[in-house]
Design a protein around this motif. Structure first.
Motif, short mmCIF file in Angstrom:
data_model
loop_
_atom_site.label_atom_id
_atom_site.label_comp_id
_atom_site.label_asym_id
_atom_site.label_seq_id
_atom_site.Cartn_x
_atom_site.Cartn_y
_atom_site.Cartn_z
N ASN A 263 82.78 -2.77 111.63
CA ASN A 263 82.37 -3.26 112.94
C ASN A 263 82.70 -2.24 114.03
OD1 ASN A 263 85.07 -3.53 112.56
ND2 ASN A 263 85.06 -5.75 112.55
N GLY A 264 82.23 -2.52 115.19
CA GLY A 264 82.40 -1.58 116.29
C GLY A 264 81.30 -0.53 116.31
N ARG A 265 81.37 0.30 117.28
CA ARG A 265 80.39 1.38 117.45
C ARG A 265 80.43 2.35 116.26
NH1 ARG A 265 80.48 5.14 122.86
NH2 ARG A 265 79.19 6.86 122.09
N PRO A 266 79.28 2.79 115.78
CA PRO A 266 79.27 3.72 114.63
C PRO A 266 79.98 5.01 114.99
CG PRO A 266 77.05 2.95 115.16
CD PRO A 266 77.93 2.51 116.27
N ALA A 267 80.68 5.60 114.00
CA ALA A 267 81.47 6.79 114.26
C ALA A 267 80.90 7.99 113.53
CB ALA A 267 82.91 6.56 113.83
N LYS A 268 80.85 9.11 114.22
CA LYS A 268 80.32 10.33 113.61
C LYS A 268 81.24 10.85 112.52
CE LYS A 268 77.11 12.14 116.87
NZ LYS A 268 77.60 12.06 118.26
N LEU A 269 80.66 11.50 111.54
CA LEU A 269 81.45 12.18 110.52
C LEU A 269 81.68 13.62 110.95
CD1 LEU A 269 79.73 10.73 107.34
CD2 LEU A 269 82.12 10.44 107.98
N PHE A 270 82.84 14.13 110.62
CA PHE A 270 83.18 15.51 110.96
C PHE A 270 83.52 16.28 109.69
CE2 PHE A 270 83.70 13.20 114.80
CZ PHE A 270 83.48 14.10 115.83
N VAL A 271 83.38 17.60 109.76
CA VAL A 271 83.81 18.45 108.64
C VAL A 271 84.77 19.53 109.15
CG1 VAL A 271 81.77 18.14 107.18
CG2 VAL A 271 81.79 19.95 108.91
N PHE A 272 85.64 19.95 108.26
CA PHE A 272 86.56 21.06 108.56
C PHE A 272 85.88 22.33 108.10
CE2 PHE A 272 90.16 23.66 106.73
CZ PHE A 272 90.56 24.18 107.95
N ASN A 273 85.75 23.30 109.00
CA ASN A 273 85.12 24.58 108.66
C ASN A 273 86.20 25.58 108.25
OD1 ASN A 273 83.88 27.07 108.61
ND2 ASN A 273 82.47 26.57 110.29
N LYS A 274 86.43 25.64 106.96
CA LYS A 274 87.53 26.45 106.44
C LYS A 274 87.29 27.94 106.65
CE LYS A 274 90.99 26.44 102.92
NZ LYS A 274 91.61 25.56 101.92
N LEU A 275 86.04 28.35 106.49
CA LEU A 275 85.71 29.76 106.69
C LEU A 275 86.06 30.20 108.10
CD1 LEU A 275 83.99 29.33 104.03
CD2 LEU A 275 82.44 31.04 105.02
N LYS A 276 85.67 29.37 109.05
CA LYS A 276 85.95 29.70 110.44
C LYS A 276 87.45 29.75 110.69
CE LYS A 276 84.38 29.01 115.09
NZ LYS A 276 83.60 28.13 115.99
N TYR A 277 88.17 28.80 110.09
CA TYR A 277 89.63 28.81 110.23
C TYR A 277 90.21 30.11 109.69
CZ TYR A 277 94.53 28.00 109.29
OH TYR A 277 95.88 28.14 109.23
N ASN A 278 89.77 30.53 108.51
CA ASN A 278 90.29 31.76 107.93
C ASN A 278 89.98 32.97 108.80
OD1 ASN A 278 91.55 30.64 105.69
ND2 ASN A 278 89.66 30.62 104.51
N LYS A 279 88.79 32.96 109.37
CA LYS A 279 88.40 34.05 110.26
C LYS A 279 89.34 34.08 111.48
CE LYS A 279 84.34 35.60 112.72
NZ LYS A 279 83.98 34.56 113.72
N LEU A 280 89.55 32.94 112.07
CA LEU A 280 90.43 32.86 113.24
C LEU A 280 91.86 33.27 112.89
CD1 LEU A 280 89.16 29.54 114.88
CD2 LEU A 280 88.96 31.84 115.82
N LEU A 281 92.31 32.83 111.72
CA LEU A 281 93.66 33.18 111.26
C LEU A 281 93.87 34.69 111.29
CD1 LEU A 281 95.16 31.68 108.01
CD2 LEU A 281 96.12 31.78 110.29
N ASN A 282 92.88 35.40 110.77
CA ASN A 282 92.97 36.87 110.74
C ASN A 282 93.03 37.47 112.14
OD1 ASN A 282 92.98 37.10 107.98
ND2 ASN A 282 90.73 37.15 107.84
N GLU A 283 92.48 36.74 113.09
CA GLU A 283 92.50 37.23 114.46
C GLU A 283 93.77 36.80 115.21
OE1 GLU A 283 88.90 35.59 115.99
OE2 GLU A 283 87.63 36.77 114.64
#
Lengths: 230, 230
Positions: free
Chosen positions: A201-221
């Motif tokens: 019930n309640g308003r429908p909620a969007k699904l999200f994903v974790f972008n691991k590649l982007k995280y790894n790229k940022l980590l290196n920076e």
DNA sequence: ACAAAAGTGTTAATCTTACACCCATGT
DNA sequence: ACATGGGTGTAAGATTAACACTTTTGT
């Protein structure tokens, strides 16, 4: 090398799963020996020609058939000489996380009785396994804050409310919903999909994903993940 | 228990010291065997009736006579099956810090050739000890930020400039002198004494002490030490 | 008087916290 | 229309970052 040493080396795995808004630990019921019918962590002795890492993966596969999402060495327990009543055993404990879509146990020959227990309702554990679980929980709590490992406990696509709940329940504190979302989204490593979760019930909620590649790229920076609320 | 397992368990210690504005590692020259005359970490096999902790303390005492100020388990190396050419050895590595007034080596029977090496000028090391040192250095760097372990590398009474230098050189970055002092003093765990250090030139500098009791008290109240500059 | 290191404050910018109302859906 | 959980913005306060001149001593 003719050193006389009769210490055995074992590995144990503390496997955490998250379901029903609750952190769970995977245990197996001992089938043989003096500790028959007691619950214990997944684990066993290391073979002579096998790395520690291979040993823990083998035990996980043999005893539970589960596929873990994250695995790292936790601590080596070898100060209590009588931690195993049978003989001197030094155990290298590993810390594992499983994706909540993988919680189904493919019970196998070695231990039909693998079972998930909510962290708040653990049975008595064999050996010093209670202590090991305590240490693993502390590690999980501190890692949640400065590494994005919460995602390894959720399905690939998840609701923001699930992520939020995971943080609140594992860290055992209330976190402001708006500030939490703002902070996570500001990192740019969690992305909105155009799908919606199944909701009651309640308003429908969007699904999200974790972008691991982007995280790894940022980590290196030099990027530092940190979720640390008062 | 009649399991056949022929893996040996050893402990190794990475001992860090700080002198001449430089981080140092304690090594010993191997006296016997195939690796004779190679440099290696302090360490040796664990005895059957001895805890891991006792084993590493015994080795430290036997091989160097040094008194360490801080000791914690680092990691267990057991994935490379051939890390020791003689036989399969799993090594539990410990991370140790010594006070810079304790750097004198009471060379003992087992290894007369204990010696300090600046971290930038390590010789070739036996086994996988290079890798172990690398991991220990990373641990030191990250611990410096969120635990007051820098004080374990300094004398009881130290100059602010020494502390500052220690942070800069171990973390390999420049830190603003004023902001650093302000931050450290704001914690209230470092206290000014009425003594002055021996100096060569320039204005005399006050000596400071770390109040460990106060730190422990604050810790219990939820205080978080953190030195984290851009 | 000068060289050398110690000591000290302020301001702008950023980040953190606290807080409440509207939205989209199912019943 | 109402109950349920989803989604969003702003302002005050706290923290961090950037920055340069004066002090004390020895030579």
């Amino acid at each position: 090398m003719n050193l006389k040493q009769s210490i055995k080396i074992a590995v144990d795995a503390i496997v955490f799963g998250y379901s029903n808004h609750c952190l769970n630990v995977l245990l197996i019921k001992q089938k043989f020996g003096a500790l028959k019918n007691q619950w214990a962590l997944v684990g066993g002795f290391v073979k002579d020609n096998e790395s520690l890492y291979d040993a823990v993966n083998r035990e996980l596969h043999e005893e539970t058939g589960i596929k873990v999402n994250y695995l790292e060495q936790l601590y080596t327990f070898g100060d209590n000489i009588e931690r195993d009543p049978r003989c001197r055993v030094v155990s290298v404990a590993y810390f594992a996380l499983v994706n909540s879509t993988e919680l189904i146990l493919h019970a196998d020959s070695d231990a039909e009785d693998a079972q998930w227990f909510p962290i708040q309702e653990l049975p008595n554990l064999a050996f010093d396994h209670k202590e090991i679980v305590q240490m693993a929980l502390k590690r999980l709590q501190s890692k949640l804050i400065y590494q994005p490992i919460g995602f390894d406990l959720l399905p690939n696509e998840f609701l923001f409310s699930e992520l939020e709940n995971l943080y609140c329940s594992i860290l055992e504190k209330e976190i402001d919903r708006r500030n939490f979302r703002k902070k996570i989204l500001s990192f740019g490593i969690v992305e909105e999909t155009d799908k919606y979760g199944d909701k009651k019930n309640g308003r429908p909620a969007k699904l999200f994903v974790f972008n691991k590649l982007k995280y790894n790229k940022l980590l290196n920076e030099g990027f530092l993940f940190e979720i640390n609320f008062a």
